[in-house]
Design an enzyme around this catalytic site. Structure first.
Site, short mmCIF file in Angstrom:
data_model
loop_
_atom_site.label_atom_id
_atom_site.label_comp_id
_atom_site.label_asym_id
_atom_site.label_seq_id
_atom_site.Cartn_x
_atom_site.Cartn_y
_atom_site.Cartn_z
N ARG A 167 39.50 35.15 32.05
CA ARG A 167 38.26 34.41 31.73
C ARG A 167 37.94 34.38 30.24
O ARG A 167 36.92 34.93 29.79
CB ARG A 167 37.10 34.97 32.55
CG ARG A 167 37.42 34.92 34.03
CD ARG A 167 36.22 35.14 34.89
NE ARG A 167 35.54 33.92 35.22
CZ ARG A 167 34.64 33.82 36.20
NH1 ARG A 167 34.34 34.85 36.91
NH2 ARG A 167 34.05 32.69 36.44
N ASP B 29 36.41 28.61 44.56
CA ASP B 29 35.55 29.61 45.21
C ASP B 29 35.72 29.62 46.73
O ASP B 29 35.24 30.54 47.40
CB ASP B 29 34.07 29.37 44.86
CG ASP B 29 33.78 29.75 43.42
OD1 ASP B 29 34.62 30.40 42.79
OD2 ASP B 29 32.69 29.38 42.91
N CYS C 11 37.49 39.69 34.26
CA CYS C 11 36.86 40.14 35.50
C CYS C 11 37.91 40.15 36.59
O CYS C 11 39.07 39.89 36.34
CB CYS C 11 35.69 39.23 35.87
SG CYS C 11 36.22 37.65 36.50
N ARG D 85 26.32 39.56 45.55
CA ARG D 85 26.14 38.78 44.31
C ARG D 85 25.88 37.32 44.61
O ARG D 85 25.22 36.63 43.82
CB ARG D 85 27.42 38.85 43.46
CG ARG D 85 27.62 40.11 42.67
CD ARG D 85 28.81 39.96 41.74
NE ARG D 85 28.78 38.63 41.13
CZ ARG D 85 29.84 37.88 40.89
NH1 ARG D 85 31.04 38.30 41.17
NH2 ARG D 85 29.71 36.68 40.35
N LYS E 59 23.83 29.47 43.76
CA LYS E 59 24.00 30.48 42.71
C LYS E 59 24.43 29.83 41.39
O LYS E 59 23.86 30.11 40.34
CB LYS E 59 25.06 31.50 43.15
CG LYS E 59 25.63 32.34 42.03
CD LYS E 59 26.56 33.40 42.55
CE LYS E 59 28.01 33.34 42.18
NZ LYS E 59 28.47 32.89 40.91
N ASN E 60 25.43 28.96 41.46
CA ASN E 60 25.97 28.41 40.22
C ASN E 60 25.07 27.34 39.60
O ASN E 60 25.35 26.86 38.51
CB ASN E 60 27.38 27.85 40.46
CG ASN E 60 28.38 28.97 40.70
OD1 ASN E 60 28.04 30.14 40.55
ND2 ASN E 60 29.59 28.61 41.07
C1 UD1 Z 1 32.16 28.66 37.15
C2 UD1 Z 1 31.52 29.26 38.38
C3 UD1 Z 1 32.55 29.94 39.27
C4 UD1 Z 1 33.67 28.95 39.59
C5 UD1 Z 1 34.24 28.33 38.32
C6 UD1 Z 1 35.25 27.23 38.60
C7 UD1 Z 1 29.30 29.81 37.60
C8 UD1 Z 1 28.31 30.86 37.28
N1 UD1 Z 1 30.53 30.23 37.94
O1 UD1 Z 1 32.74 29.74 36.39
O2 UD1 Z 1 31.91 30.35 40.48
O3 UD1 Z 1 34.73 29.68 40.24
O4 UD1 Z 1 33.16 27.72 37.55
O5 UD1 Z 1 34.72 26.27 39.43
O6 UD1 Z 1 29.01 28.63 37.58
N2 UD1 Z 1 38.62 28.94 30.64
C9 UD1 Z 1 39.31 29.08 29.46
N3 UD1 Z 1 38.59 29.14 28.30
C10 UD1 Z 1 37.21 29.04 28.28
C11 UD1 Z 1 36.54 28.88 29.50
C12 UD1 Z 1 37.26 28.83 30.67
O7 UD1 Z 1 40.53 29.19 29.44
O8 UD1 Z 1 36.63 29.09 27.18
C13 UD1 Z 1 39.40 28.93 31.91
C14 UD1 Z 1 39.02 30.11 32.82
O9 UD1 Z 1 39.70 31.28 32.44
C15 UD1 Z 1 39.44 29.61 34.16
C16 UD1 Z 1 39.14 28.10 34.06
O10 UD1 Z 1 39.05 27.80 32.67
O11 UD1 Z 1 40.80 29.82 34.37
C17 UD1 Z 1 37.85 27.68 34.75
O12 UD1 Z 1 36.77 28.37 34.19
P1 UD1 Z 1 35.30 27.77 34.11
O13 UD1 Z 1 35.29 26.38 34.63
O14 UD1 Z 1 34.79 28.00 32.73
O15 UD1 Z 1 34.53 28.70 35.13
P2 UD1 Z 1 33.19 29.50 34.89
O16 UD1 Z 1 32.19 28.65 34.20
O17 UD1 Z 1 33.50 30.83 34.31
#
Ligand code: UD1
Length: 422
Positions: free
Chosen positions: A123, A307, A118, A401, A22-23
């Site tokens: 996030r 995850d 979410c 999902r 998925k990711n």
């Molecule tokens: C992706 C994965 C999700 C997985 C996560 C961490 C996909 C579609 N989803 O989510 O399944 O759980 O990586 O391995 O690939 N953060 C900030 N500011 C930002 C962006 C992120 O503070 O601008 C924080 C988030 O709130 C969270 C952490 O960083 O606490 C990790 O987020 P991130 O690595 O960005 O995860 P996703 O890309 O959303």
């Protein structure tokens, strides 16, 4: 709403094949937007999951032509006309955020609604926006919408304050057509980022370093169609490994990349499970009862994946001894705890909402529980497999999902699980 009805107590046994990740497929689908030619992008090993259905809806709403049959997909983005994603579609799936980088790269402008928080936390997206601004995008946030525009993006040095997966992918996609070189440091190192790099490079991009903390993207002026096979889903594989462990099972997984699962394998070994790699297959052999572990700490890759925190906790609730589970990645990811406790688990969450203390119990008892999010849903299914009597898991829309056919995979391994409609 559909629900699972599970009668626990069966040991999982047999062989099952893992589908595409998925990711990986979600950013790869976003990256198809960057193809301006008439050539198709042919994707194989595409998982049939709800998030992919939603991403396809969004791409079609922008003018993409997509045919999807079985696990193969043909995407033509030649006639793409739109760069604004409707609020309704955006709300349905948060990961559309990385369409920002791709649409900006393709059209020089994009309009999306703010993805918001979410179930698993706030996030925020400031790292995505900071990175795009560094490349020269002008970004306005107003009334819940984000507008970004640029003439042509220019390569830049971008240091991420945190190795965010989505921000790394967004910046990679935005900088493919940027003038000059972009260097992303403290980049996320997840295997799905390597998959995105491989896909983009096959299309003609020049990206190096994915899988390390520094990624270098040299801008190009044109990409082209390709055929590409998506990597197997390490989180689905990990879920099945943990389910096998929790039930004292003996399970072989096909279509996995064992190297992507090292943190999970190491942690399962600590619980007394044997994990063997044979010709690219993973074999999991579990004792009748697991041992508790000192810690499970979630971390960015190659650490233990957030995850799989909930599924791992579901296995530890019946382990011998006390385990501590620390969630370092998301700020609200213990929603399964209350549901597991209703089944007889003894878990307490510290006031910082980051640490859970899991006191192993002798047995769980079936109950009606609700999946609060995707992976917590998988955790409740695992708990149901080990509980006495009947467990009903509601909220299947979350599980759909990210799992193609969880009930089918588990039933094939001998579980008594049925999906009841309506
Ligand atoms: C992706 C994965 C999700 C997985 C996560 C961490 C996909 C579609 N989803 O989510 O399944 O759980 O990586 O391995 O690939 N953060 C900030 N500011 C930002 C962006 C992120 O503070 O601008 C924080 C988030 O709130 C969270 C952490 O960083 O606490 C990790 O987020 P991130 O690595 O960005 O995860 P996703 O890309 O959303």
């Amino acid at each position: 709403m559909d629900r699972y009805v599970i009668r626990g107590g069966r040991r999982l046994q047999g062989t099952v094949r893992v589908g595409g990740a998925k990711n990986a497929i979600l950013p790869i689908l976003a990256a198809t937007v960057l193809n301006r030619t008439k050539e198709d992008i042919i994707l194989t090993n595409v998982p049939h999951i709800r998030d992919v259905v939603k991403m396809v809806d969004i791409l079609r709403s922008l003018g993409a032509e997509i045919t999807w049959s079985g696990n193969n997909m043909v995407v033509s983005t030649h006639n793409l006309s739109g760069f604004a994603i409707s609020e309704k579609l955006m709300r349905e799936m948060r990961s559309t955020i990385f369409l920002m980088g791709a649409l900006l790269g393709r059209f020089g402008q994009v309009c999306i609604s703010h993805p918001g928080g979410c179930a698993i936390g706030q996030r925020p997206i400031e790292l995505h926006l900071k990175g795009l601004r560094k490349l020269g995008a002008q970004i306005r946030e107003q009334h819940g919408f984000i507008y970004a525009s640029c003439s042509r993006l220019t390569g830049a040095e971008i240091h991420l304050d945190y190795p965010s997966v989505g921000a790394t992918e967004n910046i990679m996609m935005a900088s493919v057509y940027a003038r000059g070189m972009t260097v992303v440091s403290n980049a996320a190192k997840e295997p799905e980022i390597v998959d995105l790099q491989n896909m983009l490079n096959k299309m003609g991009a020049k990206i190096r370093g994915a899988g390390t903390d520094q990624i270098r993207i040299t801008g190009v002026t044109q990409l082209h169609g390709i055929e590409y096979s998506v990597i197997p889903d390490r989180i689905v594989a990990g879920t099945l490994m943990i389910a096998a462990a929790a039930t004292g099972g003996s399970v072989t997984l096909e279509n996995v990349i064992p190297g992507h699962l090292e943190a999970v394998t190491a942690k399962l070994r600590e619980t007394g499970v044997q994990v063997r790699e044979e010709n690219g297959r993973l074999h999991v052999e579990a004792p009748p009862r697991l041992r508790a572990v000192e810690y499970v700490r979630t971390l960015p890759y190659p650490g233990f994946p957030t995850d799989l925190q909930a599924p791992m906790m579901a296995a530890l609730v019946r382990a011998k001894g006390t385990s501590i589970v620390i969630e370092n990645v998301f700020d609200s990811r213990f929603k399964h705890v209350g549901e597991l406790n209703r089944m007889g688990a003894q878990i307490t969450v510290a006031t910082d909402n980051r640490r859970a203390i899991v006191h192993g119990v002798d047995k769980l008892t079936g109950a009606i529980v609700t999946a609060p999010d995707l992976r917590a849903g998988a955790a409740l299914v695992i708990a149901g497999l080990t509980a006495e009597g009947e467990t009903v898991v509601e909220g299947l829309e979350h599980i759909m999902r990210g799992y193609e056919n969880l009930e089918g995979d588990l039933a094939k391994l001998g579980a008594d699980i049925k999906r009841v409609r309506g």
